[in-house]
Design an enzyme around this catalytic site. Structure first.
Site, PDB file in Angstrom:
ATOM      1  CG  HIS A 133      -1.457   1.768   1.601  1.00 13.16           C
ATOM      2  ND1 HIS A 133      -3.163   0.569   0.873  1.00 13.16           N
ATOM      3  CD2 HIS A 133      -1.876   2.183   1.431  1.00 13.16           C
ATOM      4  CE1 HIS A 133      -3.807   1.968   0.788  1.00 13.16           C
ATOM      5  NE2 HIS A 133      -3.013   2.234   1.283  1.00 13.16           N
TER       6      HIS A 133
ATOM      7  CG  ASP B 234     -10.836   3.842   5.161  1.00 12.78           C
ATOM      8  OD1 ASP B 234     -10.421   4.950   6.107  1.00 12.78           O
ATOM      9  OD2 ASP B 234     -10.524   3.545   4.168  1.00 12.78           O
TER      10      ASP B 234
ATOM     11  NE  ARG C 196      -9.008  11.444   7.866  1.00 14.38           N
ATOM     12  CZ  ARG C 196      -8.036  10.494   6.954  1.00 14.38           C
ATOM     13  NH1 ARG C 196      -8.200   9.289   6.488  1.00 14.38           N
ATOM     14  NH2 ARG C 196      -6.294  10.539   6.832  1.00 14.38           N
TER      15      ARG C 196
ATOM     16  CB  SER D 176      -7.395   5.704   6.776  1.00 18.77           C
ATOM     17  OG  SER D 176      -7.854   5.278   5.350  1.00 18.77           O
TER      18      SER D 176
ATOM     19  CE  LYS E 225      -8.008   2.465   2.585  1.00 11.67           C
ATOM     20  NZ  LYS E 225      -7.764   3.904   2.226  1.00 11.67           N
TER      21      LYS E 225
HETATM   22  N1  URA Z   1      -4.206   6.223   2.123  1.00 14.02           N
HETATM   23  C1  URA Z   1      -5.559   6.432   2.424  1.00 14.02           C
HETATM   24  O1  URA Z   1      -6.243   4.992   2.481  1.00 14.02           O
HETATM   25  N2  URA Z   1      -5.868   6.630   3.343  1.00 14.02           N
HETATM   26  C2  URA Z   1      -5.391   7.715   3.737  1.00 14.02           C
HETATM   27  O2  URA Z   1      -5.801   7.983   5.216  1.00 14.02           O
HETATM   28  C3  URA Z   1      -4.523   8.107   2.985  1.00 14.02           C
HETATM   29  C4  URA Z   1      -3.983   7.597   2.162  1.00 14.02           C
END
Ligand code: URA
Length: 442
Positions: free
Chosen positions: A82, A161, A168, A183, A187
């Site tokens: 990620h 999220d 946000r 966040s 995931k």
């Molecule tokens: N990527 C994400 O999935 N969440 C965030 O808060 C920032 C970048």
């Protein structure tokens, strides 16, 4: 329990208990806590932070707010990756085929563009016919057959999220370590892989602008993952300069193909070798050095590009575009940005976020959730930080199908590239590496 009291507690810099955090997440997802109260809480967290226990509890509550994907029907070690988001960041589509060639399984759910940053799913959809949304059964089948599949995030993966991120985005509470860590990790935990590589971007084009904050974010995410039984590594990598030369969806796919054919830009190629090397290391394929060499070889021997072709075919995409990237439709309009001032010097600074915004202005990203994407829009950089330039040089070229977009984007780009007489200090590609209880700075 009352949300009002929880907001007041966080506003007064007090800790929230595990029960309070779970109440807040569950009742927000069910719609019982309204957006205006959650907005106030997000701002209180933004200013007053959370301790490690609070972040872990929030991450777990967010992960469990939807499906927890069980990847056990896919054989072998599953490694996920990620990025915290950047400009020109197309690494997933290069490194996933590399590691899949060595038998490491990549069952990856990716996101769409966010703010000034691009998203892997939008880039993939620039390949005609390619599907990024299908059943879990088909997703698993493709991974079992080809070793790799990348799809959009399923509707019920970490819905907390999804809701919190949208809030946000419009309440100026994105750039917060506890909120980013929860966040991303919610995931990743829900997506079910055994090992996770995090690419934490740092610099003027990233959500975390300074190195210390980026290291702290990486350490928190690594600890959360390890505490949940996942093997974790985080690299802190540069986002003061866009990655590679191409920004925009089909332009980036062309650069992915070039890189897998051994003809990519040096910064992108080198970073991908490091990222893929670390994914192979997480899957126990050897030392970091051995794994990086394996990554290089997969490009050199042409096997990684074959893996990409297999994945594109399995997901319904037209592989002729991968075999011959000239097939990608060019945009109707293009404009060279030429250095007009009578100076001799170097590109000293790039406002990478500004270039990401300019690419969105050209049509490569969405201004509102409902917007559709112009796949061929974007920017190709001809010069980057550290390159020598003189009057008349083409700094970059803008592409769009909507002529009305060019003027504003042109001004944004011109203001985002600074030329000075002095050569800037070279910026490393990777600043640091974080593993469980270990921090290496380079
Ligand atoms: N990527 C994400 O999935 N969440 C965030 O808060 C920032 C970048």
């Amino acid at each position: 329990m009352r949300m009002y009291d929880l907001i007041q507690k966080k506003r007064n810099k007090e800790e929230l208990s595990n029960e309070e955090i779970e109440y807040m997440i569950n009742h927000y997802v069910s719609g019982e806590i309204p957006d205006y109260q959650m907005s106030a809480m997000l701002m209180a967290i933004f200013f007053n932070g959370m301790n490690d226990r609070e972040i872990s509890t929030m991450t777990n509550a967010m992960a469990k707010s939807g499906d927890m994907v069980d990847l056990s029907s896919i054989e072998g070690i599953k490694v996920d990756k990620h990025s915290t988001g950047g400009v020109g960041d197309k690494t997933t589509l290069i490194i996933a085929p590399i590691v899949a060639y060595y038998g490491v399984k990549v069952a990856k759910m990716s996101g769409r563009g966010l703010g000034h940053t691009g998203g892997t799913v939008d880039k993939m959809e620039a390949i005609p016919g390619l599907r990024t949304n299908f059943s879990q059964e088909e997703f698993f089948d493709i991974v079992n057959k080809t070793g790799i599949s990348v799809i959009g995030q399923s509707g019920n993966l970490a819905p907390a999220d999804k809701k919190l991120y949208a809030l946000r985005d419009v309440t100026a509470t994105v750039e917060s370590i506890p909120l980013i860590a929860s966040s991303i990790m919610s995931k990743k935990l829900a997506a079910g892989s055994d090992c996770i590589l995090l690419d934490v971007k740092t610099g003027n084009g990233a959500f975390m602008k300074n190195l210390d904050d980026s290291i702290s974010l990486a350490q928190k995410m690594v600890t959360i993952g390890e505490n949940c039984g996942r093997k974790m590594v985080a690299l802190i990598t540069d986002m003061d300069i866009p990655l590679g030369n191409n920004i925009g969806n089909s332009l980036e796919i062309v650069e992915v193909i070039d890189t897998l054919n051994g003809k990519g830009p040096k910064d992108l190629t080198d970073l991908c070798i490091k990222l893929a090397g670390n994914m192979l290391y997480l899957a126990n394929k050897g030392t970091i050095e051995e794994c990086e060499n394996m990554a290089k070889q997969a490009i050199e021997n042409g096997y990684a590009i074959k893996k990409l072709i297999e994945m594109v075919e399995a997901q319904g995409g037209d592989i002729q575009y991968i075999k011959n990237p000239n097939k990608f439709t060019k945009s109707k309009y293009s404009l060279d940005i030429v250095l007009e001032e009578d100076v001799q010097g170097y590109i000293n600074y790039m406002d990478t976020e500004g270039l990401g915004i300019a690419s969105t202005m050209l049509g490569a990203g969405r201004e509102t959730k409902e917007d559709s994407i112009d796949f061929s829009a974007g920017i190709v950089l001809n010069k980057k930080v550290g390159d020598k330039v003189k009057k008349g040089d083409i700094l970059c070229t803008l592409y769009t199908n909507d002529y009305n977009r060019i003027e504003n984007a042109r001004n944004k780009v011109k203001n985002s590239i600074i030329v000075r007489e002095n050569k800037p200090k070279e910026i490393p590609l990777v600043f640091a590496r974080v593993e469980k209880d270990k921090l290496q700075k380079f």
